[in-house]
Design a protein around this motif. Structure first.
Motif, PDB file in Angstrom:
ATOM      1  N   ILE A 175      -9.102  40.267 -42.951  1.00 21.26           N
ATOM      2  CA  ILE A 175      -7.759  40.176 -43.526  1.00 21.26           C
ATOM      3  C   ILE A 175      -6.737  39.953 -42.417  1.00 21.26           C
ATOM      4  CG2 ILE A 175      -5.949  41.494 -44.703  1.00 21.26           C
ATOM      5  CD1 ILE A 175      -8.206  42.840 -46.305  1.00 21.26           C
ATOM      6  N   PHE A 176      -6.910  40.635 -41.295  1.00 22.99           N
ATOM      7  CA  PHE A 176      -5.985  40.494 -40.176  1.00 22.99           C
ATOM      8  C   PHE A 176      -6.038  39.081 -39.592  1.00 22.99           C
ATOM      9  CE2 PHE A 176      -4.847  41.161 -35.673  1.00 22.99           C
ATOM     10  CZ  PHE A 176      -3.556  41.620 -35.864  1.00 22.99           C
ATOM     11  N   ILE A 177      -7.219  38.507 -39.475  1.00 24.64           N
ATOM     12  CA  ILE A 177      -7.355  37.142 -38.957  1.00 24.64           C
ATOM     13  C   ILE A 177      -6.693  36.147 -39.911  1.00 24.64           C
ATOM     14  CG2 ILE A 177      -9.036  35.305 -38.497  1.00 24.64           C
ATOM     15  CD1 ILE A 177      -8.662  37.267 -36.216  1.00 24.64           C
ATOM     16  N   TYR A 178      -6.893  36.317 -41.213  1.00 21.39           N
ATOM     17  CA  TYR A 178      -6.227  35.421 -42.162  1.00 21.39           C
ATOM     18  C   TYR A 178      -4.708  35.617 -42.129  1.00 21.39           C
ATOM     19  CZ  TYR A 178     -10.542  33.640 -44.136  1.00 21.39           C
ATOM     20  OH  TYR A 178     -11.743  33.009 -44.301  1.00 21.39           O
ATOM     21  N   TYR A 179      -4.263  36.836 -41.876  1.00 19.85           N
ATOM     22  CA  TYR A 179      -2.824  37.077 -41.723  1.00 19.85           C
ATOM     23  C   TYR A 179      -2.287  36.299 -40.525  1.00 19.85           C
ATOM     24  CZ  TYR A 179       1.554  39.478 -40.782  1.00 19.85           C
ATOM     25  OH  TYR A 179       2.863  39.755 -40.539  1.00 19.85           O
ATOM     26  N   ILE A 180      -2.995  36.328 -39.406  1.00 17.00           N
ATOM     27  CA  ILE A 180      -2.580  35.563 -38.224  1.00 17.00           C
ATOM     28  C   ILE A 180      -2.588  34.068 -38.542  1.00 17.00           C
ATOM     29  CG2 ILE A 180      -3.242  34.915 -35.876  1.00 17.00           C
ATOM     30  CD1 ILE A 180      -4.270  37.749 -35.517  1.00 17.00           C
ATOM     31  N   LEU A 181      -3.598  33.611 -39.288  1.00 15.98           N
ATOM     32  CA  LEU A 181      -3.705  32.196 -39.621  1.00 15.98           C
ATOM     33  C   LEU A 181      -2.518  31.722 -40.464  1.00 15.98           C
ATOM     34  CD1 LEU A 181      -5.501  29.630 -39.547  1.00 15.98           C
ATOM     35  CD2 LEU A 181      -6.550  30.459 -41.658  1.00 15.98           C
ATOM     36  N   PHE A 182      -2.132  32.525 -41.444  1.00 12.14           N
ATOM     37  CA  PHE A 182      -1.067  32.119 -42.363  1.00 12.14           C
ATOM     38  C   PHE A 182       0.313  32.625 -41.963  1.00 12.14           C
ATOM     39  CE2 PHE A 182      -4.829  31.869 -45.186  1.00 12.14           C
ATOM     40  CZ  PHE A 182      -4.756  30.509 -45.427  1.00 12.14           C
ATOM     41  N   LEU A 183       0.439  33.316 -40.829  1.00 11.23           N
ATOM     42  CA  LEU A 183       1.725  33.856 -40.402  1.00 11.23           C
ATOM     43  C   LEU A 183       2.800  32.790 -40.212  1.00 11.23           C
ATOM     44  CD1 LEU A 183       3.166  36.482 -39.713  1.00 11.23           C
ATOM     45  CD2 LEU A 183       2.423  36.201 -37.351  1.00 11.23           C
ATOM     46  N   PRO A 184       2.516  31.626 -39.617  1.00  5.24           N
ATOM     47  CA  PRO A 184       3.583  30.607 -39.529  1.00  5.24           C
ATOM     48  C   PRO A 184       4.076  30.133 -40.900  1.00  5.24           C
ATOM     49  CG  PRO A 184       1.826  30.105 -37.991  1.00  5.24           C
ATOM     50  CD  PRO A 184       1.339  31.232 -38.845  1.00  5.24           C
TER      51      PRO A 184
ATOM     52  N   THR B 167       4.864  41.888 -43.445  1.00  4.76           N
ATOM     53  CA  THR B 167       4.963  42.746 -42.268  1.00  4.76           C
ATOM     54  C   THR B 167       4.629  44.185 -42.632  1.00  4.76           C
ATOM     55  OG1 THR B 167       6.626  41.322 -41.266  1.00  4.76           O
ATOM     56  CG2 THR B 167       6.504  43.573 -40.453  1.00  4.76           C
ATOM     57  N   GLY B 168       5.177  44.656 -43.727  1.00  6.90           N
ATOM     58  CA  GLY B 168       4.857  46.007 -44.185  1.00  6.90           C
ATOM     59  C   GLY B 168       3.382  46.169 -44.512  1.00  6.90           C
ATOM     60  N   LEU B 169       2.807  45.168 -45.163  1.00  8.30           N
ATOM     61  CA  LEU B 169       1.379  45.242 -45.489  1.00  8.30           C
ATOM     62  C   LEU B 169       0.514  45.205 -44.237  1.00  8.30           C
ATOM     63  CD1 LEU B 169       1.209  42.930 -48.636  1.00  8.30           C
ATOM     64  CD2 LEU B 169       1.068  45.421 -48.554  1.00  8.30           C
ATOM     65  N   SER B 170       0.915  44.425 -43.242  1.00  6.48           N
ATOM     66  CA  SER B 170       0.120  44.383 -42.007  1.00  6.48           C
ATOM     67  C   SER B 170       0.203  45.709 -41.266  1.00  6.48           C
ATOM     68  CB  SER B 170       0.567  43.233 -41.112  1.00  6.48           C
ATOM     69  OG  SER B 170       1.854  43.469 -40.620  1.00  6.48           O
ATOM     70  N   LEU B 171       1.355  46.383 -41.315  1.00  4.62           N
ATOM     71  CA  LEU B 171       1.460  47.701 -40.690  1.00  4.62           C
ATOM     72  C   LEU B 171       0.566  48.709 -41.386  1.00  4.62           C
ATOM     73  CD1 LEU B 171       5.276  47.876 -39.966  1.00  4.62           C
ATOM     74  CD2 LEU B 171       3.432  47.629 -38.311  1.00  4.62           C
ATOM     75  N   VAL B 172       0.465  48.617 -42.698  1.00  2.01           N
ATOM     76  CA  VAL B 172      -0.441  49.487 -43.445  1.00  2.01           C
ATOM     77  C   VAL B 172      -1.895  49.194 -43.054  1.00  2.01           C
ATOM     78  CG1 VAL B 172      -1.315  50.007 -45.758  1.00  2.01           C
ATOM     79  CG2 VAL B 172       1.141  49.850 -45.362  1.00  2.01           C
ATOM     80  N   LEU B 173      -2.220  47.917 -42.885  1.00  6.25           N
ATOM     81  CA  LEU B 173      -3.568  47.533 -42.478  1.00  6.25           C
ATOM     82  C   LEU B 173      -3.908  48.080 -41.092  1.00  6.25           C
ATOM     83  CD1 LEU B 173      -6.148  45.812 -42.979  1.00  6.25           C
ATOM     84  CD2 LEU B 173      -4.936  43.934 -41.861  1.00  6.25           C
ATOM     85  N   VAL B 174      -2.971  47.998 -40.161  1.00  3.82           N
ATOM     86  CA  VAL B 174      -3.206  48.526 -38.814  1.00  3.82           C
ATOM     87  C   VAL B 174      -3.368  50.037 -38.861  1.00  3.82           C
ATOM     88  CG1 VAL B 174      -2.159  48.841 -36.540  1.00  3.82           C
ATOM     89  CG2 VAL B 174      -2.094  46.615 -37.640  1.00  3.82           C
ATOM     90  N   LEU B 175      -2.540  50.711 -39.631  1.00  2.34           N
ATOM     91  CA  LEU B 175      -2.656  52.162 -39.758  1.00  2.34           C
ATOM     92  C   LEU B 175      -3.996  52.546 -40.378  1.00  2.34           C
ATOM     93  CD1 LEU B 175      -1.234  54.899 -39.469  1.00  2.34           C
ATOM     94  CD2 LEU B 175      -0.382  54.565 -41.790  1.00  2.34           C
ATOM     95  N   PHE B 176      -4.425  51.821 -41.393  1.00  3.25           N
ATOM     96  CA  PHE B 176      -5.723  52.064 -42.020  1.00  3.25           C
ATOM     97  C   PHE B 176      -6.864  51.905 -41.009  1.00  3.25           C
ATOM     98  CE2 PHE B 176      -9.431  50.133 -44.176  1.00  3.25           C
ATOM     99  CZ  PHE B 176      -9.813  51.218 -44.949  1.00  3.25           C
TER     100      PHE B 176
END
Length: 143
Positions: free
Chosen positions: A27-36, A58-67
């Motif tokens: 999920i994090f890699i796809y987030y980086i891919l679609f971030l632009p 951004t909020g969802l990615s912070l939740v993912l990092v915390l998880f």
């Protein structure tokens, strides 16, 4: 060609690498891919919550990092840079709390989340990148 040379692989190599990842890292890699593409929609607001798409992601990615951090996958190696960066992260977190308490608004939440996103990316990359291949594939995703 030197055996120590570094080259970025093909799309098929990248796709097989992504498929070999666990769920939260994928999920994090796809987030980086679609971030632009997500950042291009900064002026469009979601009508129900009145947040923009970058703020929501951004909020969802912070939740993912915390998880990911709570699952206990953090590296146990601690050096001076990590200690100073942990201190810096705590200062940024206090800045976010102060900004949130001083002026409660959507723009203050957005600004605080942007500050925390850079810190959380460091921790995610520290947990995620284990070897040169992981680093190259993350770089290939971003490029």
């Amino acid at each position: 060609m030197n055996s120590n040379s570094i080259s970025i692989g093909s799309y098929n190599g990248w796709k097989s690498w992504v498929n070999s990842l666990s769920g939260e890292f994928r999920i994090f890699i796809y987030y980086i891919l679609f971030l632009p593409l997500i950042n291009l929609t900064w002026s469009y607001s979601v009508p129900i919550v009145s947040f923009t798409l970058p703020e929501i992601f951004t909020g969802l990615s912070l939740v993912l990092v915390l998880f990911t951090k709570l699952k206990g996958r953090s590296a146990t190696i601690s050096d001076d840079f990590t200690k100073y960066f942990n201190f810096f992260g705590i200062v940024i977190l206090f800045n976010f709390v102060f900004l949130f308490l001083k002026s409660f608004s959507v723009s203050s939440i957005d600004l605080g989340l942007k500050y925390l996103l850079a810190i959380s990316f460091y921790y995610m990359f520290k947990t995620f990148i284990k070897n040169d291949n992981d680093f190259l594939m993350v770089a290939q995703t971003y490029v």
